[in-house]
Enzyme design. Structure first.
Site, mmCIF file in Angstrom:
data_model
loop_
_atom_site.group_PDB
_atom_site.id
_atom_site.type_symbol
_atom_site.label_atom_id
_atom_site.label_comp_id
_atom_site.label_asym_id
_atom_site.label_seq_id
_atom_site.Cartn_x
_atom_site.Cartn_y
_atom_site.Cartn_z
ATOM 1 N N LYS A 251 -43.313 56.549 63.931
ATOM 2 C CA LYS A 251 -42.752 55.776 65.078
ATOM 3 C C LYS A 251 -42.720 54.251 64.848
ATOM 4 C CE LYS A 251 -46.272 53.717 68.262
ATOM 5 N NZ LYS A 251 -47.676 54.216 68.689
ATOM 6 N N GLU B 78 -45.847 56.515 53.111
ATOM 7 C CA GLU B 78 -44.918 58.021 52.514
ATOM 8 C C GLU B 78 -43.884 58.412 53.060
ATOM 9 O OE1 GLU B 78 -48.046 57.254 53.966
ATOM 10 O OE2 GLU B 78 -49.573 57.844 52.971
ATOM 11 N N GLY C 137 -49.610 57.741 67.542
ATOM 12 C CA GLY C 137 -48.724 58.109 66.803
ATOM 13 C C GLY C 137 -50.010 59.856 67.368
ATOM 14 N N ARG C 138 -51.053 60.076 67.213
ATOM 15 C CA ARG C 138 -51.800 61.137 67.679
ATOM 16 C C ARG C 138 -51.483 61.659 68.754
ATOM 17 N NH1 ARG C 138 -54.358 56.591 66.265
ATOM 18 N NH2 ARG C 138 -56.069 56.255 67.412
ATOM 19 N N GLU D 292 -59.599 59.418 63.699
ATOM 20 C CA GLU D 292 -58.476 58.377 63.770
ATOM 21 C C GLU D 292 -58.735 57.406 65.579
ATOM 22 O OE1 GLU D 292 -54.797 58.235 61.614
ATOM 23 O OE2 GLU D 292 -53.995 57.757 63.527
ATOM 24 N N HIS E 108 -67.542 84.049 55.398
ATOM 25 C CA HIS E 108 -67.951 84.656 53.978
ATOM 26 C C HIS E 108 -68.173 83.288 53.333
ATOM 27 C CE1 HIS E 108 -68.045 88.387 55.385
ATOM 28 N NE2 HIS E 108 -67.029 88.012 56.053
ATOM 29 N N LYS F 287 -52.666 50.786 53.757
ATOM 30 C CA LYS F 287 -50.852 51.800 54.096
ATOM 31 C C LYS F 287 -51.077 50.343 52.958
ATOM 32 C CE LYS F 287 -50.274 53.626 58.062
ATOM 33 N NZ LYS F 287 -49.296 54.067 58.951
HETATM 34 O O1 F6P Z 1 -52.442 57.162 59.682
HETATM 35 C C1 F6P Z 1 -51.753 56.307 60.025
HETATM 36 C C2 F6P Z 1 -50.996 56.313 61.216
HETATM 37 O O2 F6P Z 1 -50.876 55.228 61.853
HETATM 38 C C3 F6P Z 1 -51.362 56.948 62.770
HETATM 39 O O3 F6P Z 1 -51.968 57.116 63.923
HETATM 40 C C4 F6P Z 1 -49.373 57.807 62.467
HETATM 41 O O4 F6P Z 1 -49.777 59.128 63.331
HETATM 42 C C5 F6P Z 1 -49.664 58.033 60.728
HETATM 43 O O5 F6P Z 1 -49.922 57.220 60.611
HETATM 44 C C6 F6P Z 1 -47.767 57.886 60.721
HETATM 45 O O6 F6P Z 1 -47.062 56.752 61.659
HETATM 46 P P1 F6P Z 1 -45.801 57.196 61.621
HETATM 47 O O7 F6P Z 1 -45.167 57.536 62.596
HETATM 48 O O8 F6P Z 1 -45.517 55.347 62.631
HETATM 49 O O9 F6P Z 1 -45.069 56.873 60.675
#
Ligand code: F6P
Length: 553
Positions: free
Chosen positions: A209, A215, A270-271, A356, A387, A514
């Site tokens: 987003k 990452e 995002g979520r 979150e 189990h 982050k």
């Molecule tokens: O994990 C934190 C977060 O900000 C989430 O809310 C989001 O889904 C994720 O990082 C990834 O963010 P982006 O889509 O901006 O890379």
């Protein structure tokens, strides 16, 4: 949206009293007292999802008081505010409108914001349709003219978990394309992936987003490097790199051409984004018409949430029961236990959604909260869990409310195949058995057997019961049902946030993490190789040791 602290409501005080007089009542007694308990405490959604919440430590009075809590905290107004596009994500100054990606509930002609959204969504859906059809039908080719065989989604959090759970759970609907999800920057994951794909037949979806997530960008840039090493020419990226983002500028800067960028908007969290272009992996995997079914199922749940009386409103009831346990009984976790292989990773998805969104300690009046916000959500495949960790459910000293999720039908073209039905019936026997034992235990049965046989170990064999659970019985896992199921949990999360007076749509804690990692990255790679000394002694010590061992290795 009103910002009312739940603990100052009349309902909260009533619930405190309810708890005192109710805390030791056994579910056995409740079922004996009320023969209609199953009918009274269950909700049928669309004849596709059946929600049974009768095996909970509640009665009609408690449910009434919980509903009063929702009323006193103005949940109904909050639902309306969200649906009509008010900026309820106050800390980020945004509307929360992911529901409008799945269809309408309100008359959009009366509302400019919603009209505007509808236009954008329709354009986006059209583009998703034609793109996915080109890839699936082999019209879209890689730079050497070969058809696409593999799709790699590079994204994390909401830009990973939503598409992943949908693709995994809808396996029987999938086409020939192979999917890979690259979320982790761990080089082991990265190298593993490279072994599985051929660059000239792979499509890379960079899902972010913000297009700023460390990452995702690290993985995307490394993939780009590998790709260019082989393809030699930047123009070949046009056949292989797609970006899904709100940040068009950064996506272009990375090297994705405009036509290959799918836009999402700030009103999609995002979520909560799998319904947007972040869902492209889903469309590629199961086709556009199935994706539309997902949206339809979610839209139907939106309608249920928007229109149903709280007493018959699944997300609201789910939210209230969890508040009841977390705040009054002080049960700190909720386990999600799918009895369906397709849903085995749904706990991961629900962890981000709930924790979150509502893992906060400041309320909407900017005050520190003195009650519990979100419980810890965890879980995993129910049958495997039996189990592993269920022993603690049955006889441990902690009480863990559970969501059991199972389906009646299986995906098998030949449902009559004896082993298919046999497997599934056995699996579901466990689903029914576990919630029954948790609720009612075995005291009487065991006592009788053990006393008769003079078994001195009988005390160890007692299961006291009175452990609560919800049973979510699904007719069949279809795209429609998956849309409804995920939307159901989304609205549960929203309801809980509203009632607990929390801003559910930001994640400042994560954002800070982050930033810190970026800062430490620059310290680790300091060209002057100075000793790190600006943190506490533990963090300094660990980073310095890392730097030292890194050189020796
Ligand atoms: O994990 C934190 C977060 O900000 C989430 O809310 C989001 O889904 C994720 O990082 C990834 O963010 P982006 O889509 O901006 O890379």
């Amino acid at each position: 949206m009103k910002n009312i602290s739940p603990i100052f409501t009349k309902a909260w005080k009533n619930l405190e009293r309810n708890y005192q007089s109710f805390k030791d009542v056994h579910m056995k007694e409740m079922f004996l007292r009320n023969k209609n308990r199953f009918q009274e405490f269950s909700i049928n959604f669309d004849d596709k999802i059946f929600f049974d919440y009768s095996k909970n430590r509640i009665d009609q009075k408690i449910i009434e008081n919980l509903i009063d809590l929702a009323k006193e905290t103005h949940l109904e107004d909050a639902i309306k505010s969200m649906f009509c596009g008010k900026k309820i994500n106050v800390t980020e100054g945004r509307s929360v409108s992911h529901m409008h990606l799945r269809g309408n509930i309100l008359d959009e002609n009366q509302n400019n914001f919603l009209q505007n959204i509808r236009e954008k969504v329709n354009i986006s859906l059209k583009k998703m349709k034609s793109f996915s059809e080109d890839v699936i039908q082999g019209i879209w080719r890689g730079y050497t003219g070969k058809k696409i065989t593999d799709v790699v989604n590079i994204g994390i959090g909401g830009s990973n978990l939503g598409p992943k759970i949908m693709i995994q759970s809808l396996k029987p609907y999938r086409n020939h394309l192979r999917f890979h999800f690259l979320s982790n920057i761990d080089v082991e994951h990265f190298n593993d992936l490279l072994k599985k794909i051929h660059l000239e037949t792979t499509l890379f979806l960079i899902s972010s987003k913000t297009f700023r997530t460390q990452e995702t960008l690290t993985n995307a840039y490394s993939i780009k490097k590998f790709f260019l090493k082989k393809a030699k020419n930047e123009k070949h990226m046009n056949n292989h790199f797609i970006a899904i983002s709100m940040n068009i500028h950064e996506a272009k800067k990375f090297g994705v051409k405009s036509e290959n960028i799918f836009k999402i908007w700030d009103w999609v969290g995002g979520r909560y984004s799998l319904w947007s272009a972040i869902g492209i992996p889903i469309v590629l995997s199961i086709g556009f018409s199935n994706f539309k079914q997902i949206l339809a199922g979610a839209n139907s749940m939106d309608r249920h949430f928007y229109e149903s009386d709280f007493k018959k409103n699944i997300p609201v009831i789910m939210a209230l029961i969890e508040i009841w346990y977390n705040n009054f009984f002080k049960f700190e976790t909720t386990a999600v236990l799918p009895y369906n292989y397709c849903l085995r990773n749904i706990p991961n998805y629900l962890q981000q959604l709930g924790m979150e969104s509502n893992g906060k300690n400041i309320d909407r009046n900017h005050q520190t909260i003195s009650y519990q916000s979100n419980p810890i959500i965890w879980g995993g495949s129910g049958i495997d869990g039996q189990h592993a960790f269920y022993q603690l459910f049955h006889q441990g000293t902690k009480i863990i409310p559970c969501d059991f999720i199972g389906s009646v039908c299986v995906h098998d073209s030949d449902n009559e195949k004896s082993f298919t039905r046999d497997h599934h019936d056995r699996l579901m026997s466990n689903f029914f058995a576990q919630s029954e034992i948790l609720a009612f235990g075995n005291i009487k049965k065991e006592q009788n057997i053990c006393k008769k046989s003079n078994d001195i170990l009988y005390i160890h064999k007692f299961l006291f019961g009175n452990k609560p659970s919800n049973s979510i019985l699904i007719r069949k896992i279809t795209p429609y049902v998956m849309g409804s199921l995920i939307a159901m949990y989304e609205h549960k999360t929203f309801s809980q946030g509203v009632i607990l007076n929390i801003f559910s749509f930001d994640q400042w804690g994560v954002e800070f993490g982050k930033k810190s990692a970026n800062y430490i990255f620059s310290e680790i790679n300091d060209p002057l190789k100075k000793k790190v000394q600006y943190h506490d002694s533990s963090t300094n010590g660990l980073i310095n040791l890392y730097k030292k061992w890194k050189i020796r290795y």
